[in-house]
Motif scaffolding. Structure first.
Motif, PDB file in Angstrom:
ATOM      1  N   MET A  44       0.974  -1.261  -0.055  1.00  0.00           N
ATOM      2  CA  MET A  44      -0.113  -0.040  -0.115  1.00  0.00           C
ATOM      3  C   MET A  44       0.791   1.307  -0.055  1.00  0.00           C
ATOM      4  N   TYR A  45       0.584   2.223  -0.787  1.00  0.00           N
ATOM      5  CA  TYR A  45       1.352   3.471  -0.724  1.00  0.00           C
ATOM      6  C   TYR A  45       0.116   4.674  -0.638  1.00  0.00           C
ATOM      7  N   GLY A  46       0.450   5.523   0.101  1.00  0.00           N
ATOM      8  CA  GLY A  46      -0.359   6.493   0.505  1.00  0.00           C
ATOM      9  C   GLY A  46       0.374   8.301   0.524  1.00  0.00           C
ATOM     10  N   PRO A  47       0.661   8.294  -0.516  1.00  0.00           N
ATOM     11  CA  PRO A  47       1.389   9.968  -0.743  1.00  0.00           C
ATOM     12  C   PRO A  47       0.478  10.968  -0.376  1.00  0.00           C
ATOM     13  N   LYS A  48       0.793  11.958   0.046  1.00  0.00           N
ATOM     14  CA  LYS A  48      -0.038  13.401   0.085  1.00  0.00           C
ATOM     15  C   LYS A  48       0.619  14.488  -0.595  1.00  0.00           C
ATOM     16  N   PHE A  49      -0.097  15.295  -1.100  1.00  0.00           N
ATOM     17  CA  PHE A  49       0.507  16.300  -2.110  1.00  0.00           C
ATOM     18  C   PHE A  49      -0.237  17.582  -1.598  1.00  0.00           C
ATOM     19  N   ARG A  50       0.617  18.669  -1.553  1.00  0.00           N
ATOM     20  CA  ARG A  50       0.442  20.076  -1.183  1.00  0.00           C
ATOM     21  C   ARG A  50       0.648  20.856  -2.273  1.00  0.00           C
ATOM     22  N   ASP A  51       0.848  22.282  -1.797  1.00  0.00           N
ATOM     23  CA  ASP A  51       0.842  23.381  -3.169  1.00  0.00           C
ATOM     24  C   ASP A  51       2.268  23.456  -3.545  1.00  0.00           C
TER      25      ASP A  51
ATOM     26  N   ALA B 194      -5.236  -0.979  -6.699  1.00  0.00           N
ATOM     27  CA  ALA B 194      -6.409  -0.046  -7.119  1.00  0.00           C
ATOM     28  C   ALA B 194      -6.156   1.193  -6.468  1.00  0.00           C
ATOM     29  N   PHE B 195      -6.613   2.292  -7.204  1.00  0.00           N
ATOM     30  CA  PHE B 195      -6.089   3.867  -6.838  1.00  0.00           C
ATOM     31  C   PHE B 195      -7.552   4.643  -6.287  1.00  0.00           C
ATOM     32  N   ASP B 196      -7.234   5.481  -5.622  1.00  0.00           N
ATOM     33  CA  ASP B 196      -8.299   6.301  -4.902  1.00  0.00           C
ATOM     34  C   ASP B 196      -7.602   7.443  -4.744  1.00  0.00           C
ATOM     35  N   THR B 197      -8.512   8.870  -4.959  1.00  0.00           N
ATOM     36  CA  THR B 197      -7.822  10.039  -4.353  1.00  0.00           C
ATOM     37  C   THR B 197      -8.498  10.401  -3.088  1.00  0.00           C
TER      38      THR B 197
ATOM     39  N   CYS C  94      -8.970   9.331 -11.945  1.00  0.00           N
ATOM     40  CA  CYS C  94      -8.241   8.677 -10.906  1.00  0.00           C
ATOM     41  C   CYS C  94      -8.805   7.829  -9.900  1.00  0.00           C
ATOM     42  N   GLN C  95     -10.068   8.390  -9.726  1.00  0.00           N
ATOM     43  CA  GLN C  95     -11.116   8.159  -8.654  1.00  0.00           C
ATOM     44  C   GLN C  95     -11.512   6.579  -8.957  1.00  0.00           C
ATOM     45  N   GLY C  96     -11.073   5.517  -8.328  1.00  0.00           N
ATOM     46  CA  GLY C  96     -11.441   4.055  -8.648  1.00  0.00           C
ATOM     47  C   GLY C  96     -10.698   3.701  -9.802  1.00  0.00           C
ATOM     48  N   ALA C  97      -9.592   4.107 -10.391  1.00  0.00           N
ATOM     49  CA  ALA C  97      -8.778   3.316 -11.649  1.00  0.00           C
ATOM     50  C   ALA C  97      -8.112   2.311 -10.987  1.00  0.00           C
ATOM     51  N   SER C  98      -7.613   1.248 -11.811  1.00  0.00           N
ATOM     52  CA  SER C  98      -6.952   0.291 -11.493  1.00  0.00           C
ATOM     53  C   SER C  98      -5.913  -0.473 -12.457  1.00  0.00           C
ATOM     54  N   PHE C  99      -5.249  -1.289 -12.042  1.00  0.00           N
ATOM     55  CA  PHE C  99      -4.317  -1.918 -12.879  1.00  0.00           C
ATOM     56  C   PHE C  99      -4.104  -3.359 -12.470  1.00  0.00           C
ATOM     57  N   VAL C 100      -4.324  -4.355 -13.523  1.00  0.00           N
ATOM     58  CA  VAL C 100      -4.336  -5.701 -13.291  1.00  0.00           C
ATOM     59  C   VAL C 100      -2.967  -6.425 -14.059  1.00  0.00           C
ATOM     60  N   ALA C 101      -2.114  -7.156 -13.243  1.00  0.00           N
ATOM     61  CA  ALA C 101      -0.847  -7.943 -13.851  1.00  0.00           C
ATOM     62  C   ALA C 101      -1.630  -9.232 -14.721  1.00  0.00           C
ATOM     63  N   ARG C 102      -0.947  -9.477 -15.726  1.00  0.00           N
ATOM     64  CA  ARG C 102      -1.162 -10.791 -16.445  1.00  0.00           C
ATOM     65  C   ARG C 102      -0.070 -11.542 -16.337  1.00  0.00           C
TER      66      ARG C 102
ATOM     67  N   ALA D 176      -2.794   3.603  -3.157  1.00  0.00           N
ATOM     68  CA  ALA D 176      -2.489   2.773  -4.274  1.00  0.00           C
ATOM     69  C   ALA D 176      -2.537   1.339  -3.273  1.00  0.00           C
ATOM     70  N   THR D 177      -3.358   0.567  -3.560  1.00  0.00           N
ATOM     71  CA  THR D 177      -3.538  -0.827  -2.831  1.00  0.00           C
ATOM     72  C   THR D 177      -3.542  -2.240  -3.620  1.00  0.00           C
ATOM     73  N   CYS D 178      -2.613  -2.933  -3.322  1.00  0.00           N
ATOM     74  CA  CYS D 178      -2.357  -4.202  -4.248  1.00  0.00           C
ATOM     75  C   CYS D 178      -3.515  -5.336  -3.441  1.00  0.00           C
ATOM     76  N   THR D 179      -4.254  -6.103  -4.257  1.00  0.00           N
ATOM     77  CA  THR D 179      -5.083  -6.824  -3.957  1.00  0.00           C
ATOM     78  C   THR D 179      -4.660  -8.136  -4.398  1.00  0.00           C
ATOM     79  N   PRO D 180      -5.046  -9.531  -3.782  1.00  0.00           N
ATOM     80  CA  PRO D 180      -4.507 -10.780  -4.364  1.00  0.00           C
ATOM     81  C   PRO D 180      -5.200 -11.229  -5.510  1.00  0.00           C
ATOM     82  N   ASN D 181      -4.732 -12.209  -6.297  1.00  0.00           N
ATOM     83  CA  ASN D 181      -5.362 -12.661  -7.543  1.00  0.00           C
ATOM     84  C   ASN D 181      -6.525 -13.720  -6.846  1.00  0.00           C
ATOM     85  N   THR D 182      -7.747 -13.378  -7.362  1.00  0.00           N
ATOM     86  CA  THR D 182      -8.916 -14.196  -6.985  1.00  0.00           C
ATOM     87  C   THR D 182      -9.389 -15.323  -8.080  1.00  0.00           C
TER      88      THR D 182
END
Length: 469
Positions: free
Chosen positions: A30-37, A55-58, A87-95, A118-124
């Motif tokens: 999981m990655y959780g960077p924060k951004f300022r001005d 999976a990505f969320d803002t 970017c709200q709810g976007a995702s990336f899946v590895a093959r 940015a959070t990684c979830t397992p292969n289901t």
């Protein structure tokens, strides 16, 4: 071996939760960077198994000024999204098993903060049965989930030209937003400077007018303010006069707030009706403009003179210097102000009314240093103003020493903001009031109103008293 690394450039902050996973898996990363001005970029590294998803969320998307999420995977680069909505709810899946680099960049609206999760979830479901082991399908391109709007087709690798165009568009948008912020900061500086300077110099002019009227044996001439006037001048015609004046003014419209000024003065006669004096005045301004709370304060000092040039005709003049201090949120700085005014008065009697016609010109010039206002750079500049007024006042004598009056004038304003923009404004100014003998002195009530800037009205109430002893 699982590798997780977070690198922050600029003001980006990141929270990294270690993955409890076996080799070649990002499960739990999981990655959780924060951004300022300030522009910043954060990189996250991990391994991914087939079918695993990032999976990505803002967080606080309304604070996003600009944003970009890109995934570098198996030697290819995929633009996931470049605006808050996509970017709200976007995702990336590895093959197929491969290392992934996640690039997250952005900048927040000044004074605000947003984050990316940015959070990684397992292969289901397991890898695609048609895949050849280790190949990830025909071209290794991650698929896009059905029913999920990622904002970008992650199943197709963008060309170098497309990536360059997206980055150029994002840079142009960021530059346009910054230019607009700088324009708004310049407008704000001009508005506040104009109100502070015209309010302070106008309060001094009003006090001087009251002092000169009291010296001539008339009523104090405060106009367009809330306040109090007190003079030591008496009927004896003492050569030296000391006076005190307190003024206040309200503003509404595009700018809301108030200003207050306390003025001390002393003058003396030089013969032939000539009066020479000096003033010291302290004023404050507290307004809200464009959603920003601004304060200004200044100590002004100067001199004035009044001289008769013909029967019933006098000329008054004043010159003032000041070093005002401005506070725009966390930013404070000092400026240099020079102002002056010249007024001609002609008195005559028309029936039961004593009429005074007048023409005046007043102006100021104020030098400002370079400063940062609302996260926008404002270069050093000079704000200037010139106001001409034409008008008349009619006083009516009633029994018991009561003298009601009405005044009407037209103000012609010209402002220069120091950045090449000149604005002009013409507006009427109406005044009503009365004077009355009371005890050992003269009491006065005044009300007036007008428009000092386009869309900004100013008005006030004045109470004055000149003591005679």
């Amino acid at each position: 071996m699982t590798r997780q690394l977070l690198r922050v450039l600029g003001f980006g902050l990141a929270a990294l939760a270690p993955a409890a996973a076996t080799a070649a898996s990002c499960n739990g990363a999981m990655y959780g960077p924060k951004f300022r001005d300030g522009n910043s970029i954060t990189y996250g590294y991990s391994d991914m198994d087939p079918g695993e998803r990032f999976a990505f969320d803002t967080i606080n998307p309304e604070a996003v000024d600009n944003i970009l999420i890109r995934v570098n995977y198996d030697g290819q680069s995929f633009l996931i999204c470049n605006d808050a909505a996509s970017c709200q709810g976007a995702s990336f899946v590895a093959r197929k098993p491969a290392e992934v680099q996640i690039e997250m960049g952005g900048r927040a609206t000044p004074g605000m903060t947003f984050g990316i999760e940015a959070t990684c979830t397992p292969n289901t479901t397991g890898p695609d049965e048609d895949e050849e082991p280790g190949t990830g399908g025909d071209d290794g391109t991650p698929p896009t989930d059905e029913g999920t709007d990622t904002g970008t087709d992650t199943g197709t690798q963008p060309s170098e030209e497309e990536r360059a165009a997206a980055e150029k568009a994002a840079a142009e948008r960021a530059a346009a937003i910054q230019r607009e912020k700088e324009r708004q900061a310049r407008v704000l500086s001009h508005q506040v400077t104009t109100l502070a300077a015209t309010g302070a110099t106008g309060a001094v002019r009003s006090g001087i007018a009251s002092a000169l009227a009291a010296r001539r044996g008339g009523a104090p001439g405060t106009v367009g303010s809330q306040g109090f006037f007190l003079s030591s001048q008496g009927r004896s015609g003492a050569p030296v006069q000391a006076w005190l004046s307190f003024k206040g003014r309200k503003y509404d419209g595009t700018v809301d707030g108030q200003s207050y000024d306390l003025t001390l003065g002393v003058d003396t006669t030089l013969g032939n009706g000539v009066v020479l004096g000096g003033v010291l005045s302290y004023g404050t301004l507290d307004v809200t403009a464009s959603g920003t709370d601004v304060e200004a304060k200044a100590l002004s000092y100067g001199a004035y003179i009044s001289a008769p040039v013909a029967e019933n005709l006098t000329i008054d003049a004043q010159i003032l210097g000041a070093r005002p201090e401005y506070t725009f949120g966390p930013t404070s700085y000092d400026a240099d102000r020079l102002s002056g005014a010249l007024r001609m008065n002609y008195r005559m009697t028309l029936g039961a009314a004593e009429v005074t016609t007048f023409a005046s010109i007043a102006g100021f010039s104020e030098d400002h240093p370079a400063a940062v206002i609302n996260a926008a750079a404002v270069p050093g500049h000079t704000v200037s103003s010139l106001t001409g007024s034409l008008g008349a006042r009619a006083d009516f004598a009633l029994s018991g020493g009561v003298r009601p009056y009405v005044s009407l004038a037209v103000d012609f304003n010209r402002f220069e903001d120091g950045f090449g923009t000149t604005t002009r404004n013409t507006s009427p100014r109406l005044g009503l009031g009365m004077t009355a003998r009371m005890g050992a002195g003269t009491f006065q009530v005044d009300f007036d109103g007008g428009e000092i800037l386009d869309g900004t009205r100013d008005y006030g109430l004045s109470l004055g008293y000149a003591m005679h002893f």
